[in-house]
Write an enzyme that holds these catalytic residues in place. Sequence first.
Site, PDB file in Angstrom:
ATOM      1  N   SER A   1       1.073   6.554   2.685  1.00 34.88           N
ATOM      2  CA  SER A   1       2.161   7.693   3.785  1.00 34.88           C
ATOM      3  C   SER A   1       3.534   8.054   2.950  1.00 34.88           C
ATOM      4  O   SER A   1       4.255   7.383   2.105  1.00 34.88           O
ATOM      5  CB  SER A   1       2.549   7.142   5.070  1.00 34.88           C
ATOM      6  OG  SER A   1       1.816   7.333   5.559  1.00 34.88           O
TER       7      SER A   1
ATOM      8  N   SER B   1       4.694  -1.415   4.213  1.00 33.57           N
ATOM      9  CA  SER B   1       4.965  -2.372   4.886  1.00 33.57           C
ATOM     10  C   SER B   1       4.836  -3.364   3.495  1.00 33.57           C
ATOM     11  O   SER B   1       3.962  -3.422   2.614  1.00 33.57           O
ATOM     12  CB  SER B   1       3.712  -3.296   5.411  1.00 33.57           C
ATOM     13  OG  SER B   1       3.600  -2.111   6.679  1.00 33.57           O
TER      14      SER B   1
ATOM     15  N   GLN C   1       0.715  -1.035  -0.019  1.00 34.45           N
ATOM     16  CA  GLN C   1      -0.268  -0.113   0.191  1.00 34.45           C
ATOM     17  C   GLN C   1       1.020   1.237   0.020  1.00 34.45           C
ATOM     18  O   GLN C   1       1.529   1.228   0.996  1.00 34.45           O
ATOM     19  CB  GLN C   1      -0.929  -0.286   1.261  1.00 34.45           C
ATOM     20  CG  GLN C   1      -1.475   0.929   1.583  1.00 34.45           C
ATOM     21  CD  GLN C   1      -2.767   0.285   2.610  1.00 34.45           C
ATOM     22  OE1 GLN C   1      -2.021   0.087   3.852  1.00 34.45           O
ATOM     23  NE2 GLN C   1      -3.401   1.359   3.355  1.00 34.45           N
ATOM     24  N   GLY C   2       1.208   2.073  -0.984  1.00 36.35           N
ATOM     25  CA  GLY C   2       1.940   2.783  -1.138  1.00 36.35           C
ATOM     26  C   GLY C   2       1.218   4.450  -0.888  1.00 36.35           C
ATOM     27  O   GLY C   2       0.559   5.203  -1.518  1.00 36.35           O
TER      28      GLY C   2
ATOM     29  N   GLU D   1      -3.769   9.804  17.784  1.00 34.72           N
ATOM     30  CA  GLU D   1      -4.195  10.793  18.055  1.00 34.72           C
ATOM     31  C   GLU D   1      -5.031  11.134  16.344  1.00 34.72           C
ATOM     32  O   GLU D   1      -6.439  11.695  16.712  1.00 34.72           O
ATOM     33  CB  GLU D   1      -3.302  12.032  17.562  1.00 34.72           C
ATOM     34  CG  GLU D   1      -2.374  11.854  19.207  1.00 34.72           C
ATOM     35  CD  GLU D   1      -1.446  11.212  19.034  1.00 34.72           C
ATOM     36  OE1 GLU D   1      -1.712   9.820  18.282  1.00 34.72           O
ATOM     37  OE2 GLU D   1      -1.444  10.386  20.564  1.00 34.72           O
TER      38      GLU D   1
ATOM     39  N   GLU E   1      -8.890  -0.813   6.914  1.00 30.96           N
ATOM     40  CA  GLU E   1      -7.903  -0.455   7.243  1.00 30.96           C
ATOM     41  C   GLU E   1      -8.435  -0.701   8.957  1.00 30.96           C
ATOM     42  O   GLU E   1      -7.993  -1.523   9.783  1.00 30.96           O
ATOM     43  CB  GLU E   1      -7.265   0.223   7.558  1.00 30.96           C
ATOM     44  CG  GLU E   1      -5.537   0.001   7.967  1.00 30.96           C
ATOM     45  CD  GLU E   1      -3.964   0.626   7.439  1.00 30.96           C
ATOM     46  OE1 GLU E   1      -4.580   2.175   6.827  1.00 30.96           O
ATOM     47  OE2 GLU E   1      -3.348   0.315   6.986  1.00 30.96           O
TER      48      GLU E   1
END
Lengths: 369, 395
Positions: free
Chosen positions: B130, B162, B127-128, B378, B245
């Site tokens: 961040s 990941s 998963q690209g 957060e 997710e």
Amino acid sequence: MQFGLSESQEILKDNARKFFAGECPLNHVRKLAETGSTYDADLWSKMAAQGFTGIIFPEEYGGMGMSAVDLSLLMEEAGRALVPGPFFATVALAATVINAVATDAQKKKYLAPICSGEARSTLAEIEAGAGWGARAEGKTTVVNGRLTGEKLFVPAADVADFLVVAAGSGVFAVQRNAPGVSVTPMPTMDLTRSVYAVRLDNTPAEKLGDASGMERATDVATAALVAEMVGGMQRILDMTVEYAKTRKQYGKAIGAFQAVQHQCADMYLETESSRSAAYYAAWALDHDPAQAATAVSIAKMYASDACRTVGNRGVQVHGGMGFTWENDLHLYYRRAKASETMLGDATFHRERIARLVIDAPGARPQGVH
Amino acid sequence: MDLNMTAEEQQFRDELRGWLKANVPADWSAKREDPLETRFEYLRTWQRKLFDGGWAGISWPKEYGGRGASLMQQVIFWQEMALADAPPMANVLGLGLIGPTIIGFGTNAHKQRYLSKILNAEEIWCQGFSEPNAGSDLASLQTSARREGDFYVVNGQKTWTSYGWIADWCEVVVRTDPNVPKHKGLTVMLLDMKTPGISVRPLRQMTGESEFSEVFFQDVRVPVENVVGEVNQGWEVALGTLMHERGTFGAGLQILYRRNMERLIELSHELERDGRPAAQDPLVRQKLAQCYAEIEIMRLNQMRAFSRISATGVPGPEGSIQKIFWSELNQRVQQVAQELLGPYAQLASSSSDAVDKGAWAYGYLRSRGNTIEAGTSEIQRNIIGHFVLGLPRSY
């Protein structure tokens, strides 16, 4: 598997919410609390007319024959409205115990008038040195069918027509006006549910059954109490979110500040998690007896801590206003504290869980049912 | 409300149970502590076996290799995998996030092309999302895609990717229009990791392993048909992935937590404390019971959420409480494990005195990442505050 409310359950909950909003608004609760009497005979008869007083009891005694989940949904709405008075003591405590241990004739005598709304009752269990679930430690004596001893923290004993008393290995019915009964208020933090010391001195009593039959009944009551706590938490959350949207500082709503927003998010998490545990506990009581005791203790353990935390966060977000007598928050805050300890606090239920899952041979977390 | 299984669910459970009994590899407990790469190939073979048996993609449509069953059967599948102590599947992100995104937003051609290869672990996904300068503020990402004929040309860098080290494909979010507000110029693409111009550099984490990587793109050409959803409307697609997710991904983790809990209870009977089993120490009992209860509440929260998703079809922002719950709970459980085992808890796998081959030292360190990965606690609280409770935006 479907872990949501059915259509009829949604209707029950919705109707209860509307009923309490109309018949038991918060200004009425406050007025009762400030006059020191939490019993409203008019509200009681209206609740009985709705069938609330007989909700989970067999139809042959005038009940509605509904499930523990239905009782919990009703209690959730009662908790949201902070319904004062003897409802919990009569229906969730006394009547469930009678229904569990008494004979058919005794149920006609004691349970039927509760279902119809004619009678109010309560459960007298704990004593000095004998807390929740420690009945064996109690010192109340039974001699020739007469009871002598002192029961503490007995809810609604002032307006009960008869009391259900645990003594020795038995459960007894005692008329409120029987010889030797004295009822003394124990003023507590909670202004909306009064508790009393009940002294019995050679008081005639009718044996209903064995105390060993009480455990499931008090679990039903505990699940109902957790549901009531969930309703209270939900109301505190709603009031707090509303306040955070309207109260302005630094030129904007305080709910726009993350320090405030995250308190509200945690209140939501704690309320929803308590609700999941409460619903499951009630469901397990009817449908998965092997897991019910653990499920009830998990729910009471979590909600006991959560209701205190939610209350603290709610007052904190309200700032000085949350600390005033005039704001309604403290009425909920007080009830939450009383409910936290009633029928066992988090520490009590953690130990009960430990006995069920650590000590039991082959204990393991449960799977899908 | 009915938490009993329907006749159909029961039949599914019995069939699955029988299959697992016959097929779960006996050597899994020995392979569990293998290095990442060896373990991965083992899990890939296992996933292939599940696929061949008809047990991959329980709730995915039949025409793409799934079983076409309900979300609740998917839940039963996870539970039974746990009870059978079966290895997890290799293609974690493909199964949990990217497949559901393709099912929700992809074209028929996408579904034909990609889904069955996710299920049989032939193609591993990453998963690209961040980037070095776009973490919590994901929509500010800068990796660009410029249209050239039938291709987009991608330039930029992703990080915390990941499975980047092994992935064949990547669901990537890129900026296709730099001249509009940040949420409005994003597009989601499916990118072949073997395309020229891609380099992958493993990132070593606190545990010493390299589960994730940095991925660099230099003039990487992606065919236009690999766009998922509409061009410049990728934020909606990316949010869909993120909701999976947060909302449903944690369900598989319950398997791990339950195993950990059972083991801690076992250990509490074996370990001595003040001359008696630790299981008789009142404080240990309180702490273990608290963990046990919270793991059960995590399961119940998830069951309620799955019932809601079964009715609505898609996970909503309230799924953020699942993410907060599983991540913070694992940290609490790992801390209790540390307290129960005392100094032994810190022993690494290389120590001959290590309990459970150092799994608790590893687990403690690994859990530290839980409240950061997949959206920090957060950010999850911001999402609940704004999107669930309706408080003003705080950022």
